[in-house]
Design an enzyme around this catalytic site. Structure first.
Site, mmCIF file in Angstrom:
data_model
loop_
_atom_site.group_PDB
_atom_site.id
_atom_site.type_symbol
_atom_site.label_atom_id
_atom_site.label_comp_id
_atom_site.label_asym_id
_atom_site.label_seq_id
_atom_site.Cartn_x
_atom_site.Cartn_y
_atom_site.Cartn_z
ATOM 1 N N HIS A 183 0.833 -1.209 0.000
ATOM 2 C CA HIS A 183 0.000 0.000 0.000
ATOM 3 C C HIS A 183 0.872 1.265 0.000
ATOM 4 O O HIS A 183 0.447 2.324 0.484
ATOM 5 C CB HIS A 183 -0.940 0.045 1.218
ATOM 6 C CG HIS A 183 -1.836 -1.145 1.345
ATOM 7 N ND1 HIS A 183 -3.090 -1.191 0.786
ATOM 8 C CD2 HIS A 183 -1.645 -2.345 1.950
ATOM 9 C CE1 HIS A 183 -3.642 -2.365 1.049
ATOM 10 N NE2 HIS A 183 -2.783 -3.081 1.742
ATOM 11 N N SER A 313 15.565 18.760 -17.231
ATOM 12 C CA SER A 313 14.692 19.932 -17.222
ATOM 13 C C SER A 313 15.283 21.042 -18.064
ATOM 14 O O SER A 313 16.497 21.212 -18.135
ATOM 15 C CB SER A 313 14.492 20.422 -15.781
ATOM 16 O OG SER A 313 13.767 21.642 -15.756
#
Length: 467
Positions: A183, A313
């Site tokens: 989870h 980037s």
């Protein structure tokens, strides 16, 4: 721009064809009728059509239906098509007549033109090159042949390579223990090798799934001709055709058990696409795990560092992104989408013929090629070269309150929960809090809470790479 044309004639009349084109009237009409996507049929499919015409010429020669000289020139011309020598002569859009008749006639016309040059007299695209065939069996056959060969020659080797790279990496990281996660939350520890062994087994299962489809993929429609009855084909044509195709490819192709099924349905293509989807799902899971483990380097998990391949980037200096893993997830998404399209196309069998054959061929072969390329890239440009941040793993493991699970048989669930909550709230190691709240001796706590000891089991049979 072509400025020189010749006039070709067919049953519909005259049509202008580029003077230097090997194709004829049928192909030209299809080029003009379907200016839709700019996507042409894939190279493996064109190659398979060449193999179909080559094997058919050999079978027709054996059956004394074609004169030996004609059969020889057809076979030689078809071999060039199979080898990719004339791919520019196949200009028809993927979105064409649903039977693929246009692509079959494209092959017939190109092979006939090449054979006529060799022979010095006319070789007819229908009467000679297409003898004992119909588009309705040749195109389904080409789908199976192209898919079978591409899976064997490209996809399975790529997946096996990925599995071997994973196995080698398991050996490199053997003994490194980390926090497991369920989870996306901290869970009991695992070794990094165990984690990688799960990925490897996914890929090995994918190879097994591909091989399980093969008996049906190697069963060919050729010999069923127009509707499955074999009209206009010699009774032995299908068998002879498959024998020659097997000799040409080294693959044990055989006539379909039922030609009516082979023409009217594309269930095997749908089945293969489903297995490709499973492999895409596996690659998506592996790529996303890598992205999570690589996240950071400060605010993420930062468990590993993937190879730095390019600036990440245009505005943030120093940023490096997990580009191979990202590309792999896009490949997986495309393959899953292709499967949805193939599923819909597979439903489009009306009575004796499926009518989305070119679309099935395009999507199926694209999925195979994408998965093969992505698997190799993921292996060589991401997994083989990633490094492990052992200090980060050890720090997180030491503070993992879930380790208290190992004490449950000794102190009980409720006491364990209290220890875990206190350790988490105070940011203290679980062993320290357990020593405070229980009367267990230090040596017993050390043994029970040793992360490495907690990772045993979980793999039955085979190696976990030292995990």
């Amino acid at each position: 721009m072509r400025t020189s044309f010749r006039v070709e004639r067919d049953s519909m009349g005259e049509i202008r064809v580029p003077a230097d084109a090997l194709w004829g009237a049928h192909t030209q009409r299809a080029v003009q009728n379907f200016p839709i996507s700019g996507l042409t049929m894939p190279r493996p499919f064109i190659g398979a059509l060449g193999l179909v015409k080559q094997a058919a010429a050999r079978a027709n020669r054996d059956l004394k239906l074609l004169e030996p000289k004609v059969a020889q020139t057809v076979e030689e011309a078809a071999a060039e098509v199979a080898a990719g020598v004339h791919d520019e002569q196949f200009p028809i859009d993927v979105f064409q007549t649903g039977s693929g008749t246009s692509s079959n006639m494209n092959a017939n016309e190109v092979v006939a033109a090449l054979a006529s040059r060799r022979l010095g007299s006319a070789v007819h695209p229908n009467d000679h090159v297409n003898m004992c065939q119909s588009s309705n069996d040749a195109i389904p056959t080409a789908i199976h042949v192209s898919a079978a060969l591409t899976v064997r020659r490209e996809l399975i080797p790529a997946l096996e390579h990925l599995a071997e790279v994973l196995r080698a990496k398991e050996g490199e990281v053997a003994g490194i223990v980390k926090t497991g996660r369920t989870h996306l939350m901290d869970a009991m520890p695992v070794t990094l090798a165990q984690e990688l062994s799960g990925w490897r087994t996914q890929i090995e299962n994918g190879v097994a799934r591909l091989k399980s489809v093969e008996p049906r993929l190697l069963a060919l429609a050729q010999g069923g001709t127009a509707v499955g009855t074999g009209i206009n084909a010699h009774p032995d044509f299908g068998r002879r055709f498959c024998e020659h195709l097997a000799a040409l490819t080294g693959v044990a192709f055989a006539p379909a058990r039922n030609y009516f099924e082979a023409l009217s349905a594309q269930d095997t293509a749908v089945e293969l696409s489903g297995q490709l989807k499973v492999i895409a799902v596996s690659l998506m899971k592996i790529a996303n795990d890598l992205r999570w483990m690589n996240s950071g380097p400060l605010a993420g998990l930062a468990e590993i560092a993937l190879p730095a391949l390019q600036p990440g980037s245009s505005i943030m200096p120093g940023k490096v992104n997990p580009v191979i893993a990202e590309a792999t997830t896009m490949v997986a998404a495309q393959v899953i989408g292709n499967d949805a399209t193939i599923t819909l196309a597979g439903q489009s069998g009306n009575f004796q013929l499926n009518l989305m054959l070119p679309l099935i061929a395009h999507n199926l072969l694209q999925s195979i090629r994408l998965l093969a390329n992505a698997a190799r890239l993921l292996a060589d440009s991401a997994i083989a070269g990633f490094t492990v941040n052992e200090a980060r793993l050890a720090e997180a493991l030491d503070r993992n309150p879930i380790l208290v699970t190992a004490l449950n048989p000794v102190i009980g669930y409720e006491k364990g929960a209290a220890i875990a909550k206190k350790a988490y709230a105070e940011g203290r190691p679980i062993r320290e809090v357990a020593a405070q709240l229980t009367d267990l001796p230090p040596e017993q706590l050390a043994r029970l809470l040793d992360p490495a000891e907690l990772t045993s089991g979980g793999i039955k049979g085979g190696s976990s790479g030292g995990g």
